[in-house]
Design a protein around this motif. Structure first.
Motif, PDB file in Angstrom:
ATOM      1  N   ASP A 159       0.879  -1.318   0.062  1.00 37.43           N
ATOM      2  CA  ASP A 159       0.085   0.011  -0.047  1.00 37.43           C
ATOM      3  C   ASP A 159       0.878   1.190   0.124  1.00 37.43           C
ATOM      4  O   ASP A 159       1.868   1.403   0.768  1.00 37.43           O
ATOM      5  N   ALA A 160       0.555   2.220  -0.838  1.00 39.70           N
ATOM      6  CA  ALA A 160       1.260   3.457  -0.906  1.00 39.70           C
ATOM      7  C   ALA A 160       1.446   4.382   0.334  1.00 39.70           C
ATOM      8  O   ALA A 160       2.087   5.030   0.469  1.00 39.70           O
ATOM      9  N   ASN A 161       0.321   4.227   1.253  1.00 37.76           N
ATOM     10  CA  ASN A 161       0.244   4.818   2.442  1.00 37.76           C
ATOM     11  C   ASN A 161       0.694   4.166   3.617  1.00 37.76           C
ATOM     12  O   ASN A 161       1.526   4.861   4.426  1.00 37.76           O
ATOM     13  N   PHE A 162       0.237   2.949   3.723  1.00 31.24           N
ATOM     14  CA  PHE A 162       0.562   2.285   4.964  1.00 31.24           C
ATOM     15  C   PHE A 162       1.213   1.049   4.841  1.00 31.24           C
ATOM     16  O   PHE A 162       1.450   0.399   5.645  1.00 31.24           O
ATOM     17  N   GLY A 218      14.251   8.354   5.076  1.00 32.92           N
ATOM     18  CA  GLY A 218      14.076   9.815   4.722  1.00 32.92           C
ATOM     19  C   GLY A 218      13.327  10.101   3.296  1.00 32.92           C
ATOM     20  O   GLY A 218      13.389  10.987   2.842  1.00 32.92           O
ATOM     21  N   GLY A 219      12.663   9.066   2.705  1.00 32.84           N
ATOM     22  CA  GLY A 219      11.941   9.093   1.579  1.00 32.84           C
ATOM     23  C   GLY A 219      10.558   9.305   1.345  1.00 32.84           C
ATOM     24  O   GLY A 219      10.155   9.582   2.727  1.00 32.84           O
ATOM     25  N   GLY A 220       9.950   9.119   0.235  1.00 37.43           N
ATOM     26  CA  GLY A 220       8.532   9.423   0.477  1.00 37.43           C
ATOM     27  C   GLY A 220       7.925   8.059   0.100  1.00 37.43           C
ATOM     28  O   GLY A 220       8.435   7.050   0.222  1.00 37.43           O
ATOM     29  N   PRO A 221       6.378   8.287   0.033  1.00 39.94           N
ATOM     30  CA  PRO A 221       5.785   6.930  -0.234  1.00 39.94           C
ATOM     31  C   PRO A 221       6.010   6.457  -1.627  1.00 39.94           C
ATOM     32  O   PRO A 221       6.371   7.116  -2.527  1.00 39.94           O
ATOM     33  N   ILE A 222       6.023   5.232  -1.600  1.00 36.07           N
ATOM     34  CA  ILE A 222       6.254   4.438  -2.924  1.00 36.07           C
ATOM     35  C   ILE A 222       5.100   3.554  -3.432  1.00 36.07           C
ATOM     36  O   ILE A 222       4.563   2.863  -2.685  1.00 36.07           O
ATOM     37  N   ASP A 223       4.515   3.916  -4.245  1.00 35.66           N
ATOM     38  CA  ASP A 223       3.308   3.370  -4.882  1.00 35.66           C
ATOM     39  C   ASP A 223       3.512   2.456  -5.953  1.00 35.66           C
ATOM     40  O   ASP A 223       4.048   2.639  -7.124  1.00 35.66           O
TER      41      ASP A 223
END
Length: 303
Positions: A138-141, A152-157
């Motif tokens: 899941d991209a958010n959780f 330190g990165g962002g969400p990965i979808d």
């Protein structure tokens, strides 16, 4: 003159054998006719109608559904995705399964616990595995996003990105079915005589030389069977893809089977779904026969 009409003992035995074979084979043949042959014939017959699946009437339209299928861009994109799944499944499943089987065979009873651990993915329900990885990716959780944010990165979808969704599904498919081929190759190893290994070691062969020069050529028929199973399974794959992505986003992970399901039960076009099923049968059978022919020709050349 009478001798020619008198049955001999060999002819009586042959006739008894034929009768016994017919008696024992008839239930299996009846099963194949009812549950295999008849559905195939009925599928092609249904593809010549316009029918929703619940309407009491069916309209004969000939080959109109097949003409529509020829210009169905979603179907041909799904076919390309199936080919991608087939190729990557062969690239990952067969070599990794053979590697695991080789490790387990060489280690013997010391690695019996790993036989259980590595086989666990195949014991789980396919739908449960699909939902599990749907949350893991899941991209958010999901776990991938969690570790990305931890570093330190962002969400990965993965599942929601058109360029990544199919490959994410293929990775899960490989993870789930590698244990099946591992067991298949372990069975192949168990059929190899111990005397071959002992003779190779006595002659000074190393483990790698034994594998490449002795074991691998003898395992070729088993590897070929595993490759054919992987090809057919990849072309008819459905459940994991449907649970994880539903064929999305924007048909990026669409497969022929998911397109057939959507056409049949979501848009209520039973006859067009039958057309897709018929096309799948033709394509899968053709590719499987070509693969068997090529592998058999290669084996004859080696002999």
């Amino acid at each position: 003159m009478n001798d020619n009409h008198n049955p001999t003992l060999s002819s009586i035995r042959k006739r008894s054998t034929h009768i016994a074979a017919a008696v024992f084979l008839s239930p299996a043949l009846l099963f194949l006719v009812i549950f295999v042959l008849y559905p195939i014939i009925n599928t092609f017959q249904l593809s010549t109608y316009n029918w929703s699946g619940i309407s009491p009437t069916r309209t004969f339209i000939g080959l109109d559904n097949w003409r529509e299928l020829m210009s169905d861009t979603i179907f041909w994109r799904a076919f390309q995705n199936n080919i991608t799944l087939m190729v990557l499944s062969l690239v990952f499943q067969v070599p990794f399964a053979l590697l695991l089987a080789t490790i387990l065979d060489a280690a013997g009873k010391r690695f019996n616990i790993f036989k259980v651990i590595w086989f666990l993915p195949l014991l789980m329900s396919t739908v449960a595995v699909g939902f599990l990885f749907r949350f893991v990716l899941d991209a958010n959780f999901g776990l991938i996003t969690f570790f990305s944010r931890l570093l330190g990165g962002g969400p990965i979808d993965l599942l929601g990105h058109p360029d990544r969704a199919l490959f994410a599904v293929i990775g899960v498919v490989a993870w789930r079915f590698i244990p099946f081929y591992m067991v298949l190759y372990l069975a192949g190893y168990s059929s190899l005589p111990d005397e071959l290994y002992e003779a190779a070691i006595i002659d000074g062969a190393s483990q790698s030389q034994y594998f490449w020069r002795v074991a691998l050529p003898l395992l070729t028929p088993v590897i070929r069977s595993g490759a054919i199973l992987s090809i057919v399974g990849s072309l008819a794959f459905f459940d994991l893809t449907f649970v994880m992505t539903g064929g999305g986003p924007s048909h990026a992970s669409e497969l022929m089977a998911t397109h057939m399901y959507r056409s049949t039960f979501l848009t209520m076009r039973m006859s067009y779904g039958a057309t897709i099923a018929g096309a799948m049968f033709i394509l899968i059978t053709t590719i499987a026969l070509i693969t068997i022919k090529l592998l058999s020709r290669k084996e004859k050349q080696q002999l």
